[in-house]
Design a protein around this motif. Structure first.
Motif, PDB file in Angstrom:
ATOM      1  N   VAL A   9       0.854  -1.193   0.000  1.00  0.00           N
ATOM      2  CA  VAL A   9       0.000   0.000   0.000  1.00  0.00           C
ATOM      3  C   VAL A   9       0.884   1.236   0.000  1.00  0.00           C
ATOM      4  O   VAL A   9       1.760   1.388   0.840  1.00  0.00           O
ATOM      5  N   ARG A  10       0.644   2.123  -0.958  1.00  0.00           N
ATOM      6  CA  ARG A  10       1.450   3.343  -1.059  1.00  0.00           C
ATOM      7  C   ARG A  10       0.687   4.588  -0.654  1.00  0.00           C
ATOM      8  O   ARG A  10       1.278   5.571  -0.248  1.00  0.00           O
ATOM      9  N   SER A  11      -0.636   4.530  -0.776  1.00  0.00           N
ATOM     10  CA  SER A  11      -1.481   5.680  -0.434  1.00  0.00           C
ATOM     11  C   SER A  11      -2.742   5.215   0.267  1.00  0.00           C
ATOM     12  O   SER A  11      -3.290   4.165  -0.082  1.00  0.00           O
ATOM     13  N   ILE A  12      -3.192   6.007   1.234  1.00  0.00           N
ATOM     14  CA  ILE A  12      -4.430   5.732   1.954  1.00  0.00           C
ATOM     15  C   ILE A  12      -5.214   7.030   2.027  1.00  0.00           C
ATOM     16  O   ILE A  12      -4.659   8.084   2.334  1.00  0.00           O
ATOM     17  N   ILE A  13      -6.513   6.948   1.740  1.00  0.00           N
ATOM     18  CA  ILE A  13      -7.398   8.102   1.880  1.00  0.00           C
ATOM     19  C   ILE A  13      -8.308   7.854   3.073  1.00  0.00           C
ATOM     20  O   ILE A  13      -8.982   6.827   3.147  1.00  0.00           O
ATOM     21  N   VAL A  14      -8.304   8.794   3.999  1.00  0.00           N
ATOM     22  CA  VAL A  14      -9.210   8.749   5.155  1.00  0.00           C
ATOM     23  C   VAL A  14     -10.357   9.698   4.839  1.00  0.00           C
ATOM     24  O   VAL A  14     -10.133  10.883   4.601  1.00  0.00           O
ATOM     25  N   VAL A  15     -11.581   9.163   4.815  1.00  0.00           N
ATOM     26  CA  VAL A  15     -12.750   9.982   4.500  1.00  0.00           C
ATOM     27  C   VAL A  15     -13.367  10.467   5.802  1.00  0.00           C
ATOM     28  O   VAL A  15     -13.825   9.683   6.621  1.00  0.00           O
ATOM     29  N   GLY A  16     -13.344  11.769   5.987  1.00  0.00           N
ATOM     30  CA  GLY A  16     -13.876  12.380   7.200  1.00  0.00           C
ATOM     31  C   GLY A  16     -12.771  13.034   8.001  1.00  0.00           C
ATOM     32  O   GLY A  16     -11.799  12.393   8.369  1.00  0.00           O
ATOM     33  N   GLY A  17     -12.912  14.316   8.216  1.00  0.00           N
ATOM     34  CA  GLY A  17     -11.870  15.062   8.909  1.00  0.00           C
ATOM     35  C   GLY A  17     -12.181  15.358  10.359  1.00  0.00           C
ATOM     36  O   GLY A  17     -11.560  16.226  10.947  1.00  0.00           O
ATOM     37  N   GLY A  18     -13.111  14.631  10.929  1.00  0.00           N
ATOM     38  CA  GLY A  18     -13.414  14.837  12.345  1.00  0.00           C
ATOM     39  C   GLY A  18     -12.310  14.263  13.217  1.00  0.00           C
ATOM     40  O   GLY A  18     -11.241  13.874  12.746  1.00  0.00           O
ATOM     41  N   THR A  19     -12.578  14.204  14.483  1.00  0.00           N
ATOM     42  CA  THR A  19     -11.599  13.688  15.438  1.00  0.00           C
ATOM     43  C   THR A  19     -11.145  12.290  15.062  1.00  0.00           C
ATOM     44  O   THR A  19      -9.947  12.004  15.028  1.00  0.00           O
ATOM     45  N   GLY A  21     -11.277  10.783  12.121  1.00  0.00           N
ATOM     46  CA  GLY A  21     -10.534  10.798  10.865  1.00  0.00           C
ATOM     47  C   GLY A  21      -9.106  11.264  11.036  1.00  0.00           C
ATOM     48  O   GLY A  21      -8.170  10.664  10.499  1.00  0.00           O
ATOM     49  N   PHE A  22      -8.924  12.346  11.790  1.00  0.00           N
ATOM     50  CA  PHE A  22      -7.571  12.858  11.993  1.00  0.00           C
ATOM     51  C   PHE A  22      -6.732  11.923  12.865  1.00  0.00           C
ATOM     52  O   PHE A  22      -5.535  11.756  12.635  1.00  0.00           O
ATOM     53  N   LEU A  23      -7.341  11.299  13.862  1.00  0.00           N
ATOM     54  CA  LEU A  23      -6.596  10.320  14.663  1.00  0.00           C
ATOM     55  C   LEU A  23      -6.226   9.093  13.833  1.00  0.00           C
ATOM     56  O   LEU A  23      -5.128   8.548  13.979  1.00  0.00           O
ATOM     57  N   ALA A  24      -7.126   8.669  12.951  1.00  0.00           N
ATOM     58  CA  ALA A  24      -6.813   7.547  12.063  1.00  0.00           C
ATOM     59  C   ALA A  24      -5.649   7.902  11.149  1.00  0.00           C
ATOM     60  O   ALA A  24      -4.712   7.116  10.978  1.00  0.00           O
ATOM     61  N   ALA A  25      -5.681   9.099  10.568  1.00  0.00           N
ATOM     62  CA  ALA A  25      -4.602   9.536   9.681  1.00  0.00           C
ATOM     63  C   ALA A  25      -3.277   9.656  10.438  1.00  0.00           C
ATOM     64  O   ALA A  25      -2.223   9.237   9.943  1.00  0.00           O
ATOM     65  N   LEU A  26      -3.317  10.217  11.622  1.00  0.00           N
ATOM     66  CA  LEU A  26      -2.118  10.352  12.448  1.00  0.00           C
ATOM     67  C   LEU A  26      -1.525   8.984  12.775  1.00  0.00           C
ATOM     68  O   LEU A  26      -0.313   8.771  12.665  1.00  0.00           O
ATOM     69  N   THR A  27      -2.382   8.049  13.145  1.00  0.00           N
ATOM     70  CA  THR A  27      -1.926   6.709  13.481  1.00  0.00           C
ATOM     71  C   THR A  27      -1.320   6.020  12.270  1.00  0.00           C
ATOM     72  O   THR A  27      -0.243   5.417  12.356  1.00  0.00           O
ATOM     73  N   LEU A  28      -1.993   6.104  11.133  1.00  0.00           N
ATOM     74  CA  LEU A  28      -1.475   5.481   9.920  1.00  0.00           C
ATOM     75  C   LEU A  28      -0.118   6.057   9.534  1.00  0.00           C
ATOM     76  O   LEU A  28       0.813   5.319   9.196  1.00  0.00           O
ATOM     77  N   LYS A  29       0.011   7.360   9.579  1.00  0.00           N
ATOM     78  CA  LYS A  29       1.277   8.000   9.193  1.00  0.00           C
ATOM     79  C   LYS A  29       2.396   7.658  10.165  1.00  0.00           C
ATOM     80  O   LYS A  29       3.533   7.457   9.772  1.00  0.00           O
ATOM     81  N   ARG A  30       2.059   7.580  11.440  1.00  0.00           N
ATOM     82  CA  ARG A  30       3.071   7.253  12.458  1.00  0.00           C
ATOM     83  C   ARG A  30       3.552   5.816  12.308  1.00  0.00           C
ATOM     84  O   ARG A  30       4.726   5.537  12.430  1.00  0.00           O
ATOM     85  N   LYS A  31       2.624   4.897  12.027  1.00  0.00           N
ATOM     86  CA  LYS A  31       2.971   3.479  11.940  1.00  0.00           C
ATOM     87  C   LYS A  31       3.455   3.072  10.550  1.00  0.00           C
ATOM     88  O   LYS A  31       4.166   2.090  10.403  1.00  0.00           O
ATOM     89  N   LEU A  32       3.060   3.818   9.532  1.00  0.00           N
ATOM     90  CA  LEU A  32       3.482   3.537   8.147  1.00  0.00           C
ATOM     91  C   LEU A  32       4.040   4.813   7.530  1.00  0.00           C
ATOM     92  O   LEU A  32       3.434   5.415   6.642  1.00  0.00           O
ATOM     93  N   PRO A  33       5.210   5.271   7.971  1.00  0.00           N
ATOM     94  CA  PRO A  33       5.713   6.584   7.556  1.00  0.00           C
ATOM     95  C   PRO A  33       5.961   6.737   6.053  1.00  0.00           C
ATOM     96  O   PRO A  33       5.907   7.847   5.536  1.00  0.00           O
TER      97      PRO A  33
END
Length: 67
Positions: A9-19, A21-33
């Motif tokens: 997986v090279r790209s991930i789209i998180v749909v929804g910018g609420g709390t 969504g942003f925590l999911a994006a933060l977690t994904l980026k931290r664990k899969l830099p």
């Protein structure tokens, strides 16, 4: 072996910018830099509020799991 060594997986789209969504994006980026993480949020929805779904485990998640 790190989390990205065999990850096709090279790209991930998180749909929804609420709390969540942003925590999911933060977690994904931290664990899969090496993975590109994009958050899509509606420009038509206003700010609803923060913390309504936060549990007492949130500080442990942020400081323990994410580092």
């Amino acid at each position: 072996m790190d989390a990205t060594s065999n990850n096709p997986v090279r790209s991930i789209i998180v749909v929804g910018g609420g709390t969540a969504g942003f925590l999911a994006a933060l977690t994904l980026k931290r664990k899969l830099p090496a993975t590109r993480v994009v958050v899509l949020q509606s420009s038509k929805l206003g700010i609803i509020g923060v913390g309504e779904g936060s549990l007492r485990q949130l500080p442990h998640f942020l400081h323990g799991y994410l580092g």
